[in-house]
Design a protein around this motif. Structure first.
Motif, PDB file in Angstrom:
ATOM      1  N   VAL A 255       0.848  -1.195   0.000  1.00  0.00           N
ATOM      2  CA  VAL A 255       0.000   0.000   0.000  1.00  0.00           C
ATOM      3  C   VAL A 255       0.882   1.242   0.000  1.00  0.00           C
ATOM      4  O   VAL A 255       1.874   1.316   0.735  1.00  0.00           O
ATOM      5  CB  VAL A 255      -0.924   0.022   1.233  1.00  0.00           C
ATOM      6  N   ALA A 256       0.521   2.218  -0.811  1.00  0.00           N
ATOM      7  CA  ALA A 256       1.217   3.506  -0.857  1.00  0.00           C
ATOM      8  C   ALA A 256       0.191   4.611  -1.068  1.00  0.00           C
ATOM      9  O   ALA A 256      -0.909   4.363  -1.582  1.00  0.00           O
ATOM     10  CB  ALA A 256       2.258   3.528  -1.981  1.00  0.00           C
TER      11      ALA A 256
ATOM     12  N   GLU B 190       2.764  13.097  -8.183  1.00  0.00           N
ATOM     13  CA  GLU B 190       3.355  11.803  -8.519  1.00  0.00           C
ATOM     14  C   GLU B 190       2.581  11.130  -9.650  1.00  0.00           C
ATOM     15  O   GLU B 190       1.360  11.101  -9.659  1.00  0.00           O
ATOM     16  CB  GLU B 190       3.370  10.898  -7.294  1.00  0.00           C
ATOM     17  N   ALA B 191       3.313  10.571 -10.609  1.00  0.00           N
ATOM     18  CA  ALA B 191       2.690   9.876 -11.728  1.00  0.00           C
ATOM     19  C   ALA B 191       2.136   8.533 -11.272  1.00  0.00           C
ATOM     20  O   ALA B 191       2.616   7.928 -10.304  1.00  0.00           O
ATOM     21  CB  ALA B 191       3.700   9.670 -12.847  1.00  0.00           C
TER      22      ALA B 191
ATOM     23  N   ILE C  84       2.415   3.127  -8.587  1.00  0.00           N
ATOM     24  CA  ILE C  84       2.262   1.673  -8.707  1.00  0.00           C
ATOM     25  C   ILE C  84       3.572   0.971  -8.377  1.00  0.00           C
ATOM     26  O   ILE C  84       3.581  -0.066  -7.688  1.00  0.00           O
ATOM     27  CB  ILE C  84       1.779   1.309 -10.122  1.00  0.00           C
ATOM     28  N   ARG C  85       4.695   1.529  -8.833  1.00  0.00           N
ATOM     29  CA  ARG C  85       5.992   0.900  -8.533  1.00  0.00           C
ATOM     30  C   ARG C  85       6.267   0.886  -7.040  1.00  0.00           C
ATOM     31  O   ARG C  85       6.775  -0.108  -6.503  1.00  0.00           O
ATOM     32  CB  ARG C  85       7.110   1.631  -9.288  1.00  0.00           C
TER      33      ARG C  85
ATOM     34  N   ARG D 192       6.710  -2.553  -4.914  1.00  0.00           N
ATOM     35  CA  ARG D 192       7.868  -2.907  -4.074  1.00  0.00           C
ATOM     36  C   ARG D 192       7.419  -3.302  -2.678  1.00  0.00           C
ATOM     37  O   ARG D 192       7.933  -4.266  -2.089  1.00  0.00           O
ATOM     38  CB  ARG D 192       8.847  -1.740  -4.023  1.00  0.00           C
ATOM     39  N   ALA D 193       6.436  -2.572  -2.142  1.00  0.00           N
ATOM     40  CA  ALA D 193       5.915  -2.926  -0.812  1.00  0.00           C
ATOM     41  C   ALA D 193       5.244  -4.290  -0.836  1.00  0.00           C
ATOM     42  O   ALA D 193       5.351  -5.073   0.123  1.00  0.00           O
ATOM     43  CB  ALA D 193       4.929  -1.850  -0.350  1.00  0.00           C
ATOM     44  N   MET D 194       4.569  -4.605  -1.944  1.00  0.00           N
ATOM     45  CA  MET D 194       3.919  -5.914  -2.055  1.00  0.00           C
ATOM     46  C   MET D 194       4.956  -7.032  -2.032  1.00  0.00           C
ATOM     47  O   MET D 194       4.768  -8.074  -1.379  1.00  0.00           O
ATOM     48  CB  MET D 194       3.080  -5.961  -3.330  1.00  0.00           C
TER      49      MET D 194
END
Length: 262
Positions: free
Chosen positions: A227-228, A234-235, A240-241, A245-247
């Motif tokens: 989750v971010a 921010e694009a 999504i990136r 990364r958190a996922m």
């Protein structure tokens, strides 16, 4: 085809209107001529009986004109209703066609095009209202094993099951998009990092309570998520990136986990 049918119906309605107006104009001209004749006959009438007969004729001519006007009105109303029905049907077909273009046919979630359009709307709203916009990357745990054990039918059932549970767990304005084979993107307008993380964990708990059975066999279904929250300007792909990364951090920490990133 629907547009062509609607155009034909509208053309028919206008043709009916013009024809009826021409007919009414002719009838009105004839009516005026008959009234002139009645007026002259009334001037020359010699008895009450003759005047009464002329009155009956005037009333009959007037009633005939009224009946013609009523028929013309009824035909025009019917033609208008037909056109309106065709337009409504065409609008519904266009909405359905739009949904097909924007939705994943297997799960009913948004596809990448639908995600792009919806995210643009929500990001613009977040900018205007200075509200947070959270995004979660969801990846099903052990999806290859599900396909291997239960076949592609079982895998498809698991994907549909996850989307159904997510819909039940999330709020009305939240959106779900299929991002890849077994990956989904959740867009959560107005949710800060803590609220978004709590929503995704709620979905995990609900998924644990909902047993998926396929062809008489139980299929265990869990997911990991990152989750971010969108930063100013921010694009979408950058957001999504970060969530992706958190996922993967959640995956490395063990399945059925949620990892938040700031």
């Amino acid at each position: 085809q629907g547009i062509a049918q609607t155009k034909d119906a509208m053309r028919g309605m206008l043709d009916t209107f013009v024809a009826r107006m021409e007919g009414m104009a002719d009838s009105t001209g004839q009516y005026q001529s008959r009234l002139e004749a009645h007026r002259e006959a009334i001037r020359q009438a010699r008895s009450i009986t003759e005047l009464g007969r002329r009155l009956d004729e005037v009333l009959e001519d007037t009633a005939q004109l009224q009946r013609q006007a009523q028929r013309a009105r009824e035909e025009l109303v019917a033609a208008r209703e037909e056109v309106e029905a065709r337009v409504r049907a065409l609008e519904e077909q266009l909405r359905e066609a739009g949904d097909l273009v924007r939705r994943d046919p297997l799960t009913g979630a948004l596809n990448l095009r639908g995600l792009e359009e919806r995210y643009a709307e929500l990001a613009a709203q977040a900018e205007r209202e200075a509200r947070p916009l959270a995004l979660a990357m969801v990846d099903m745990d052990g999806f290859r094993e599900v396909n291997s054990t239960h076949g592609h039918g079982g895998g498809d059932a698991a994907l549909r099951h996850v989307v159904q549970v997510l819909r039940e767990a999330l709020r009305g304005d939240d959106c779900i998009a299929r991002h890849g084979g077994d990956e989904f993107v959740l867009v959560l307008p107005g949710a800060d990092l803590d609220e978004a993380t709590a929503l995704v964990r709620r979905a995990q708990r609900l998924l644990a309570m909902r047993v998926l059975a396929h062809e008489g066999r139980h299929i265990p279904v869990t997911f990991s998520a990152g989750v971010a929250v969108r930063q100013l300007g921010e694009a979408r792909e950058d957001l999504i990136r970060r969530a992706d990364r958190a996922m993967y951090q959640a995956k490395r920490g063990g399945r059925d986990r949620v990892q938040a990133t700031r």
